[in-house]
Design a protein around this motif. Sequence first.
Motif, short mmCIF file in Angstrom:
data_model
loop_
_atom_site.label_atom_id
_atom_site.label_comp_id
_atom_site.label_asym_id
_atom_site.label_seq_id
_atom_site.Cartn_x
_atom_site.Cartn_y
_atom_site.Cartn_z
N ALA A 77 0.65 -1.51 0.18
CA ALA A 77 0.18 -0.23 0.09
C ALA A 77 0.64 1.60 -0.42
N LEU A 78 0.05 2.34 -1.02
CA LEU A 78 0.79 3.51 -0.38
C LEU A 78 0.18 5.12 -0.32
N LEU A 79 0.31 5.78 0.94
CA LEU A 79 -0.43 7.01 0.81
C LEU A 79 0.42 7.69 0.52
N VAL A 80 -0.96 8.64 0.08
CA VAL A 80 -0.98 9.81 -0.42
C VAL A 80 -2.08 10.62 0.02
N THR A 81 -1.60 12.35 -0.96
CA THR A 81 -2.13 13.56 -0.54
C THR A 81 -3.34 13.41 -1.61
N ALA A 82 -4.88 13.62 -1.11
CA ALA A 82 -5.61 14.04 -2.78
C ALA A 82 -4.53 15.31 -3.95
N GLU A 83 -3.74 15.77 -3.09
CA GLU A 83 -3.34 17.30 -4.23
C GLU A 83 -2.24 16.06 -4.82
N THR A 84 -1.56 15.36 -4.50
CA THR A 84 -0.85 14.40 -5.01
C THR A 84 -1.36 13.87 -6.23
N ARG A 85 -2.79 13.33 -5.19
CA ARG A 85 -3.09 11.91 -6.74
C ARG A 85 -3.73 12.50 -7.52
N SER A 86 -4.08 13.85 -7.18
CA SER A 86 -5.08 14.88 -8.55
C SER A 86 -3.73 15.54 -9.77
N ASP A 87 -2.66 15.49 -8.87
CA ASP A 87 -1.84 15.93 -10.17
C ASP A 87 -0.70 15.25 -10.51
N PRO A 88 -1.28 14.91 -12.14
CA PRO A 88 -0.02 13.73 -12.39
C PRO A 88 0.92 13.59 -12.82
N ALA A 89 1.92 14.78 -12.43
CA ALA A 89 3.41 14.38 -12.65
C ALA A 89 3.70 13.96 -11.10
N ARG A 90 3.34 14.85 -10.16
CA ARG A 90 3.14 14.34 -8.57
C ARG A 90 2.98 12.98 -8.43
N TYR A 91 1.67 13.10 -9.14
CA TYR A 91 1.77 11.56 -8.27
C TYR A 91 2.05 10.62 -9.76
N ARG A 92 2.90 10.63 -10.65
CA ARG A 92 4.27 9.72 -11.23
C ARG A 92 5.10 9.86 -10.48
N GLU A 93 5.50 10.68 -10.05
CA GLU A 93 6.89 10.33 -8.86
C GLU A 93 5.97 10.33 -7.34
N ALA A 94 4.84 9.89 -6.84
CA ALA A 94 4.96 8.89 -5.51
C ALA A 94 4.39 7.59 -5.75
N LEU A 95 4.30 7.58 -7.03
CA LEU A 95 3.79 6.08 -7.38
C LEU A 95 5.55 5.33 -7.47
N ALA A 96 6.38 6.27 -8.51
CA ALA A 96 7.58 5.51 -8.64
C ALA A 96 8.40 5.41 -7.41
N GLU A 97 7.94 6.02 -5.70
CA GLU A 97 8.61 5.85 -4.68
C GLU A 97 8.33 4.35 -3.75
N PHE A 98 7.04 3.68 -4.24
CA PHE A 98 6.92 2.07 -3.98
C PHE A 98 7.66 1.64 -4.94
N SER A 99 8.85 1.19 -4.00
CA SER A 99 9.55 0.16 -4.62
C SER A 99 10.31 -1.17 -3.61
#
Length: 213
Positions: free
Chosen positions: A191-213
């Motif tokens: 699981a990954l925890l993100v803010t709504a702001e991150t999830r609604s911003d494609p660039a920031r969301y991609r960065e967040a998803l890349a942190e899942f490793s």
Amino acid sequence: MFSTTPIPGNPWPHDMAITIDDDLQAVLELLWIREAWGLDPAGPDLPPPLADSPAPLPEPVRSAAPIAEWREAWPRVWAAVVEHAGSFRDPAIFDRLRDTAEGADERARLLRELVGPSWRDELGDEALTVEAEQWMDARYRDRVARWPVPLDERPERVAIDALVPAWRRGLKNIVEIPCRGSFTRRIGAHALLVTAETRSDPARYREALAEFS
């Protein structure tokens, strides 16, 4: 979205299933309590303030409450709630619940396993006033007003180029919190925890998803 066979031309892998938890009651209650009661708890890894901050409760109400006790307890309860949000829950638990008699100890245990810890369980419901219900209701009405979102505009479809690699690394669940700025955390193995702001911003969301490793 899930299919038993590949779908030609569809970038979404046919066997990929991602759960989005963006309205977890226990999480929302904790975030509201922290701000409405002005707890200002201390801790090494606490989430940022709510994007939609509730009005603070009147000082006479606040002064009559056990603020110091609540402030001390908040980080501990938050950690427990987030840990449960990121944990895997066997889908078979619903069948076991259905087959367990009302009032049985086993049914109570299964319900605790399914629902997980909460502020109410730990400290009672004194902190959850009618203002909390009103804030939750306003959030619900806003969500309903914004749905349905077209499939191609949903964050997971927009950021699918980053989502698929994260899923291949084990991501199954995304927990969204309605807080300001960025606060990306891996919680548990899947699981990954993100803010709504991150999830609604494609660039920031991609960065967040890349942190899942």
